[in-house]
Design an enzyme around this catalytic site. Structure first.
Site, PDB file in Angstrom:
ATOM      1  N   HIS A 112      -3.835  -5.494   0.965  1.00 26.10           N
ATOM      2  CA  HIS A 112      -3.559  -5.870   2.353  1.00 26.10           C
ATOM      3  C   HIS A 112      -4.036  -7.304   2.596  1.00 26.10           C
ATOM      4  CE1 HIS A 112      -2.362  -1.933   3.850  1.00 26.10           C
ATOM      5  NE2 HIS A 112      -3.395  -1.392   3.245  1.00 26.10           N
ATOM      6  N   CYS A 165       0.834  -1.205   0.000  1.00 26.18           N
ATOM      7  CA  CYS A 165       0.000   0.000   0.000  1.00 26.18           C
ATOM      8  C   CYS A 165       0.873   1.263   0.000  1.00 26.18           C
ATOM      9  CB  CYS A 165      -0.973  -0.038   1.167  1.00 26.18           C
ATOM     10  SG  CYS A 165      -2.389   1.069   0.965  1.00 26.18           S
TER      11      CYS A 165
END
Length: 481
Positions: free
Chosen positions: A427, A329
């Site tokens: 994630h 991310c």
């Protein structure tokens, strides 16, 4: 409602353990935290985001998480300000002082969410935030006594004996509370006892005598809870997250100031063959087999911190040695050529040069992407699943070499030409055993860890057993009647 004498006294796990215990008894249970402050967030099944602690508590109740379980989530972006998420949606940003003025306006929303959960359940277990005794913040409070009184919810105060001074903490809490607030308290718990519990029997009696509160449990330290995700980044530095391992494969992770969704790392930390090294500010990254740059709530600011600590030099040296680098991310964005925040969504408007290890650039935009995804490793029959939670659009020639395929015509992430540097917005990638085994195989090591989700379930059941043995759960039920 379980409130605490301070932060990190174990409120979240007490609620999770009691939630699983009551659920196993056949009760319909809902967890609730009026206000949480955390950059560790989860996607709610009904949309939006909540604190991951409440997602874990929902799992303890064997239900999907709802944004009503954590109606106000504060995601720190600086020392004095945070992004404010209300019922799962980004509401805006505010300094700490501005938020204090805003809180009374949020009480109605908090009570609305609580009312929705109360209609669904036999019992709602509420978790307070920080310390119940921060009387300087009592005006307009929605997290502790302000909520308890508005919702007429009985309170139990938890203290942590492991840090010392628990008698003073509990008696002191009673002393400073307003009498009307103190009247909401029905009992207390002493958490994280080590050694012979009988040695603190006199301490429990003294607390009862000094406060007039009923003793509802002396809870020993629960080793099984170490397999559950940490809520606070400070817990990582205290070693309270996944079990410590001493494997031969070293994976280094820089502790960014605004590290986010760090439970991504828990499955790797649980591998017998892996030593996961969380590197605190001021220390160099060690020579490692792989470096993971984790998620971040303020990417440009954390990239500046990464350079300030000299970690960029360590990462580039690691790259020259031909060793693996993975960006998750915000860490993925840092690996690119540049990050642009033209409207100042995460801090002062501006741009920053990235580490230049992937041929991508990112522009931060107001729309936050919140979605669950599944697919496979690009050009490999290795299933993956997880979730995206980010602001930003990434472009560049590097995207022609995607890391993942998340559906027809849905490439995701980026890999360097030699396959050494990888980045993704997904994630939860390491929670999937297949991808974790694949990654470790590229490091010439076998995965010996079992299914991580099974391990979490076993830990929740062990925690529930622990609560049944050491907490007066029947008395808690009587208090809630």
């Amino acid at each position: 409602m379980i409130q605490g004498t301070g932060s990190s006294v174990g409120k979240s796990l007490l609620v999770a353990g009691v939630s699983r215990a009551l659920t196993r008894r056949g009760l319909v249970v809902r967890p609730f935290k009026p206000q949480n402050m955390s950059n560790n967030a989860a996607i709610a099944a009904d949309g939006g985001e909540i604190g991951r602690a409440q997602a874990l508590q929902a799992r303890a109740c064997r239900i999907s998480p709802s944004h009503h379980m954590n109606p106000v989530l504060l995601k720190p972006q600086s020392e004095i300000g945070a992004q404010i998420v209300v019922q799962g949606k980004v509401h805006g940003q505010a300094t700490a002082r501005a938020y204090q003025a805003m809180k009374p306006q949020l009480l109605g929303t908090v009570l609305e969410s609580f009312g929705i959960l109360r209609k669904q359940a036999d019992i709602v277990l509420v978790e307070g935030a920080g310390s119940a005794s921060e009387i300087n913040l009592r005006a307009g409070d929605i997290a502790n006594m302000g909520f308890a009184r508005a919702a007429n919810v009985p309170v139990v105060i938890a203290g942590d004996i492991d840090r010392g001074g628990v008698i003073a903490a509990l008696v002191g809490t009673k002393t400073v509370l307003d009498p009307d607030d103190a009247a909401m308290v029905r009992g207390f718990l002493v958490n994280r006892m080590r050694g012979d519990p009988s040695l603190f029997a006199e301490g429990m009696r003294l607390i009862e005598q000094q406060t007039g509160w009923e003793a509802l449990g002396l809870v020993p330290h629960c080793e099984a809870a170490r397999a559950l995700p940490a809520e606070d980044a400070a817990d990582l530095l205290r070693g309270l997250s996944a079990p410590t391992r001493s494997g031969n494969t070293v994976i280094a992770v820089p502790m960014l100031p605004h590290i986010a969704n760090f439970d991504d790392l828990d499955p790797l930390a649980a591998e017998d063959s892996v030593t996961l090294v969380m590197v605190p500010p001021g220390q160099p990254l060690p020579v490692a087999d792989a470096i993971i740059i984790p998620g971040s709530k303020t990417v440009i600011a954390d990239l500046a911190a990464l350079r300030h600590h000299g970690w960029d030099i360590d990462i580039l040296a690691h790259r020259r040695r031909g060793r693996s680098i993975i960006g998750l991310c915000g860490g993925y964005q840092m690996l690119g050529r540049a990050i642009h925040d033209p409207q100042g969504f995460e801090g002062p408007a501006g741009s920053a040069a990235g580490l230049g290890l992937l041929e991508i650039e990112t522009v931060l935009e107001p729309h936050k992407i919140l979605t669950s995804r599944s697919g496979h490793l690009f050009n490999h029959d290795v299933p993956v699943s997880g979730y995206e939670m980010h602001m930003g659009i990434t472009t560049g020639s590097g995207l022609r070499r995607p890391l993942l395929s998340l559906g027809p015509d849905a490439p995701e992430g980026c890999v360097s030409a030699d396959g050494v540097v990888m980045g993704t917005y997904l994630h939860g990638l390491f929670h999937g055993g297949a991808f974790r085994r694949h990654l470790l195989a590229t490091l010439d090591v076998s995965s010996h860890g079992g299914d991580h989700e099974d391990a979490v379930e076993h830990a929740l059941d062990a925690l529930a057993d622990h609560m049944e043995a050491h907490v007066a759960i029947d008395r808690l039920l009587a208090l809630s009647a």
